[in-house]
Write a protein that holds these residues in place. Structure first.
Motif, PDB file in Angstrom:
ATOM      1  N   PHE A  34      36.679  32.564  39.862  1.00 16.02           N
ATOM      2  CA  PHE A  34      35.572  32.287  40.588  1.00 16.02           C
ATOM      3  C   PHE A  34      35.615  30.893  41.454  1.00 16.02           C
ATOM      4  CE2 PHE A  34      30.998  31.601  41.095  1.00 16.02           C
ATOM      5  CZ  PHE A  34      31.066  30.151  41.254  1.00 16.02           C
ATOM      6  N   VAL A  35      36.077  29.963  40.767  1.00 12.69           N
ATOM      7  CA  VAL A  35      36.131  28.634  41.423  1.00 12.69           C
ATOM      8  C   VAL A  35      37.003  28.705  42.679  1.00 12.69           C
ATOM      9  CG1 VAL A  35      37.300  26.445  41.024  1.00 12.69           C
ATOM     10  CG2 VAL A  35      35.739  27.511  39.289  1.00 12.69           C
ATOM     11  N   PRO A  36      38.239  29.290  42.362  1.00  9.72           N
ATOM     12  CA  PRO A  36      39.165  29.144  44.017  1.00  9.72           C
ATOM     13  C   PRO A  36      38.392  29.968  45.147  1.00  9.72           C
ATOM     14  CG  PRO A  36      40.624  29.591  42.078  1.00  9.72           C
ATOM     15  CD  PRO A  36      39.028  29.871  41.442  1.00  9.72           C
ATOM     16  N   VAL A  37      37.768  31.117  44.680  1.00 14.05           N
ATOM     17  CA  VAL A  37      36.937  31.923  45.767  1.00 14.05           C
ATOM     18  C   VAL A  37      35.854  30.992  46.375  1.00 14.05           C
ATOM     19  CG1 VAL A  37      35.494  34.022  46.287  1.00 14.05           C
ATOM     20  CG2 VAL A  37      37.513  34.010  44.972  1.00 14.05           C
ATOM     21  N   MET A  58      34.908  39.590  47.717  1.00 17.82           N
ATOM     22  CA  MET A  58      36.069  38.598  47.163  1.00 17.82           C
ATOM     23  C   MET A  58      35.783  38.242  45.770  1.00 17.82           C
ATOM     24  SD  MET A  58      38.985  37.885  48.191  1.00 17.82           S
ATOM     25  CE  MET A  58      40.196  36.701  47.696  1.00 17.82           C
ATOM     26  N   MET A  59      34.510  37.874  45.653  1.00 18.06           N
ATOM     27  CA  MET A  59      34.329  37.315  44.396  1.00 18.06           C
ATOM     28  C   MET A  59      34.363  38.063  43.189  1.00 18.06           C
ATOM     29  SD  MET A  59      33.267  34.362  42.578  1.00 18.06           S
ATOM     30  CE  MET A  59      32.595  33.175  43.888  1.00 18.06           C
ATOM     31  N   ILE A  63      37.373  38.576  40.251  1.00 18.61           N
ATOM     32  CA  ILE A  63      36.948  38.670  38.747  1.00 18.61           C
ATOM     33  C   ILE A  63      37.452  39.925  38.159  1.00 18.61           C
ATOM     34  CG2 ILE A  63      34.805  38.626  37.070  1.00 18.61           C
ATOM     35  CD1 ILE A  63      33.408  36.780  38.882  1.00 18.61           C
ATOM     36  N   LEU A  64      37.429  40.913  38.789  1.00 17.97           N
ATOM     37  CA  LEU A  64      37.857  42.262  38.183  1.00 17.97           C
ATOM     38  C   LEU A  64      39.478  42.314  37.813  1.00 17.97           C
ATOM     39  CD1 LEU A  64      35.928  44.646  40.485  1.00 17.97           C
ATOM     40  CD2 LEU A  64      35.543  44.283  37.772  1.00 17.97           C
ATOM     41  N   ILE A  65      40.174  41.589  38.938  1.00 16.46           N
ATOM     42  CA  ILE A  65      41.599  41.587  38.678  1.00 16.46           C
ATOM     43  C   ILE A  65      41.880  40.783  37.650  1.00 16.46           C
ATOM     44  CG2 ILE A  65      43.686  40.866  39.940  1.00 16.46           C
ATOM     45  CD1 ILE A  65      42.504  41.864  42.633  1.00 16.46           C
ATOM     46  N   GLN A  66      41.192  39.534  37.384  1.00 14.10           N
ATOM     47  CA  GLN A  66      41.710  38.777  36.546  1.00 14.10           C
ATOM     48  C   GLN A  66      41.316  39.165  35.175  1.00 14.10           C
ATOM     49  OE1 GLN A  66      40.024  34.734  36.112  1.00 14.10           O
ATOM     50  NE2 GLN A  66      40.835  34.314  34.441  1.00 14.10           N
ATOM     51  N   SER A  67      40.089  40.106  35.069  1.00 18.17           N
ATOM     52  CA  SER A  67      39.916  40.669  33.837  1.00 18.17           C
ATOM     53  C   SER A  67      40.826  41.802  33.433  1.00 18.17           C
ATOM     54  CB  SER A  67      38.428  41.427  33.713  1.00 18.17           C
ATOM     55  OG  SER A  67      37.514  40.335  34.264  1.00 18.17           O
TER      56      SER A  67
END
Length: 310
Positions: A34-37, A58-59, A63-67
């Motif tokens: 979240f923070v970098p976006v 993008m947000m 988040i989906l990719i990190q999850s």
């Protein structure tokens, strides 16, 4: 409760609760996407109008990719015998809650699929080169713990995290809004990239003993606990000094000095690591490191927003 067994021999409850699925996402880590976006969007806002649809796409995709990456981590660490019911810092869906390992893997790929759909929307409004970069980022997420030579088992985990979850994520967020990347944009992305790597360093310090027993070769293992903690401290210091340097050299806004408000959290994280030897004793230190990254990044983004507004 009636239980069944998957092909890997794991007991599976019939009805996992929503809390199980929530923990599987490792929500306390999601600010790293979240923070970098948010930061990248605020950098772009200095000279360009915000496109809210691109920002949200993008947000959510990030988040989906990190999850999904967290789920791959859960799956492959379980499959390699690294995780067990007493492991700290994991979602525990497989080893504690009995969710099928195959279900976790399939859910990760579903998240990737949704992120791809969002990526197509982003590409339609910008450039298809975003698809190439996005594919590389997803591959990095998978191969972090997947494949025959996982990045997480090498000394390059912190570098990979800093590049893909820091530098590239910030720059992509800038580009989809501004359609240009400047040298100043790259310089502004560096401190948050360092701190994303710091989150992984903290994680590896906490897991040092268990990882070493399983044959991992992380930076924390190679340095040892005390030197690894010192390295984390230096990462914090460099990030703060970098901001001061930007103000001096490229006339960045003085509002960026808001990041100094996160110093107490950085200090707390280092102190919580000192003298600890067991993973469970360093859980709070790991959390403090993640919170420091979050505070630093959000304060930096807020500083940029204030500079834009005034």
């Amino acid at each position: 409760m009636n239980n069944s067994h998957d092909k890997l021999g794991k007991v599976t409850p019939s009805k996992p609760t929503w809390q199980v699925w929530w923990r599987l996402l490792r929500p306390h880590t999601l600010t790293a996407s979240f923070v970098p976006v948010f930061l990248g969007t605020m950098v772009a806002l200095q000279n360009h109008t915000l496109h809210f649809g691109l920002f949200m796409a993008m947000m959510i995709a990030s988040i989906l990719i990190q999850s999904a990456t967290n789920m791959f981590n859960e799956y492959y660490d379980f499959k390699r015998g690294l995780d067990h019911a007493e492991s700290v810092g994991i979602g525990g869906a497989i080893v504690r809650d009995g969710v099928s390992a195959r279900t976790v893997l399939n859910l990760a790929f579903i998240f990737f699929g949704i992120a791809i759909v969002l990526g197509i929307y982003i590409c339609l409004l910008t450039t298809w080169w975003i698809a190439v970069i996005g594919t590389i980022c997803m591959a990095a997420g998978y191969f972090y713990t997947g494949g025959p030579y996982p990045i997480a088992y090498t000394p390059f985990g912190e570098i990979a995290a800093g590049i893909f979850m820091g530098l590239i994520l910030v720059l992509l967020s800038i580009y989809i809004q501004a359609e240009v990347i400047t040298a100043d944009s790259v310089l502004l992305s560096i401190p948050i990239s360092i701190l994303v790597g710091g989150i992984l360093m903290a994680n590896n310090i906490r897991d040092l003993v268990g990882d070493k027993e399983k044959g991992r070769q992380t930076v924390a293992i190679l340095l040892g606990h005390d030197k690894a903690v010192t390295s984390l401290e230096l990462m914090f210091i460099v990030s703060y000094l970098w901001i001061v340097g930007l103000i001096v050299t490229i006339d960045a806004s003085l509002w960026l000095l808001l990041v100094l408000l996160s110093i107490p959290k950085a200090y707390k994280a280092i102190k919580l690591f000192e003298g600890k030897t067991k993973a469970v004793e360093m859980v709070d230190a790991m959390k403090a490191t993640a919170q420091m990254h979050t505070q630093f990044g959000l304060l930096m983004a807020i500083g940029l927003l204030v500079a834009y507004l005034v």
